[in-house]
Write a protein that holds these residues in place. Structure first.
Motif, PDB file in Angstrom:
ATOM      1  N   GLY A  24       0.815  -1.259   0.089  1.00  0.00           N
ATOM      2  CA  GLY A  24      -0.014   0.021   0.020  1.00  0.00           C
ATOM      3  C   GLY A  24       0.850   1.351   0.008  1.00  0.00           C
ATOM      4  N   TRP A  51      -8.303  -3.387  -1.484  1.00  0.00           N
ATOM      5  CA  TRP A  51      -8.513  -2.076  -1.560  1.00  0.00           C
ATOM      6  C   TRP A  51      -9.848  -1.934  -1.183  1.00  0.00           C
ATOM      7  CZ3 TRP A  51      -5.179   1.405  -2.699  1.00  0.00           C
ATOM      8  CH2 TRP A  51      -5.719   2.697  -2.732  1.00  0.00           C
ATOM      9  N   PRO A  52     -10.104  -0.764  -0.143  1.00  0.00           N
ATOM     10  CA  PRO A  52      -9.059   0.377   0.295  1.00  0.00           C
ATOM     11  C   PRO A  52      -7.848   0.038   1.105  1.00  0.00           C
ATOM     12  CG  PRO A  52     -11.055   0.785   1.260  1.00  0.00           C
ATOM     13  CD  PRO A  52     -11.435  -0.440   0.256  1.00  0.00           C
ATOM     14  N   ASN A  53      -7.012   0.562   0.966  1.00  0.00           N
ATOM     15  CA  ASN A  53      -5.532   0.432   1.604  1.00  0.00           C
ATOM     16  C   ASN A  53      -5.408   1.769   2.303  1.00  0.00           C
ATOM     17  OD1 ASN A  53      -2.942   0.281   2.502  1.00  0.00           O
ATOM     18  ND2 ASN A  53      -2.865  -1.733   1.485  1.00  0.00           N
TER      19      ASN A  53
END
Length: 259
Positions: A24, A51-53
């Motif tokens: 990330g 994701w999200p990260n």
């Protein structure tokens, strides 16, 4: 994205595609580098940590508009389907038929195509070993950096930063390239042709052995993607292939007629 640019429209900016990024932190630094030079379309192909990260956002240093707009794809063909021209970055010599460009020439090419309304993308591979040959085969050309061969490794953010910088320089300078009269076809049009062509060739013994099939298909894809065919030209090719597929010598009887 339409095939032709609207009158007075701003040139389209290239998208950045990271193939199977692992960290990330690196995604965040890529977003920061993009924001530094006015790029905002970041696409991820199967990021390892999902994701999200949060690490990506933390290292993006307030490039939140890039992070918030990230799109994630489960395959490279899906990530480039709407693009007309794709560059693959690599630091290694590759076999095949791909044109090899330096970053300056590559960014001039992208800039000229953007003026003509075409949408371009730049592929960056995994942190440890980059892009494989099959992935490079889906690009139109290779871009490589003039680094010391004894130490050719760049991290993803450095590579993106170099390309973004060259792109920003080209926006304010004249180039030796003019916009093409006809935009290259979107990758989904080209991939559809290969999806049809591969089984047709397989049924007719073109690949000779199953072991040789991947390399022969890779070479065929490289040859047919190199010219940057337009959608109309691909339609012509498919018409030719279809006519050959249906061909039988004059006077020859069909299977039903011979029974």
């Amino acid at each position: 994205m339409t095939e032709n640019a609207a009158v007075g429209a701003a040139p389209s900016k290239p998208v950045i595609i990271l193939v199977e990024p692992q960290l990330g932190d690196n995604i965040g630094m890529v977003a920061r580098a993009m924001a530094n030079f006015g790029l905002s379309d970041l696409r991820l192909v199967t990021p390892r940590d999902g994701w999200p990260n949060e690490r990506a956002r933390a290292t993006a240093s307030k490039a939140d508009h890039v992070i918030d707009a990230v799109t994630v794809f489960d395959s490279l063909p899906a990530a480039i389907a709407d693009l007309n021209f794709v560059l693959a970055t690599t630091a290694r010599q590759r076999d095949g038929h791909k044109e090899v460009l330096g970053p300056v020439e590559a960014c001039q090419r992208i800039g000229a195509m953007g003026e003509g309304g075409s949408q371009s993308g730049i592929l960056f591979g995994r942190e440890r070993w980059g892009l494989n040959n099959e992935e490079i085969g889906q690009a139109d050309a290779i871009v490589t950096f003039p680094v010391d061969p004894a130490f050719a490794s760049l991290n993803i953010a450095q590579a993106v930063l170099l390309m973004a910088y060259e792109l920003s320089r080209g926006r304010s300078a004249d180039t030796n390239f003019s916009a093409p009269d006809r935009a290259p076809a979107q990758k989904q049009v080209l991939n559809a042709m290969f999806d049809w062509l591969e089984p047709a060739l397989d049924q007719r013994g073109y690949f000779r052995t199953e072991q040789k099939k991947p390399k022969m298909m890779e070479n065929l894809r490289a040859v047919l993607t190199r010219p940057g065919f337009s959608a109309d030209e691909i339609a012509v090719l498919r018409g030719v292939f279809t006519a050959l597929d249906r061909f039988r010598p004059r006077g020859a009887k069909t299977e039903s007629e011979s029974q």
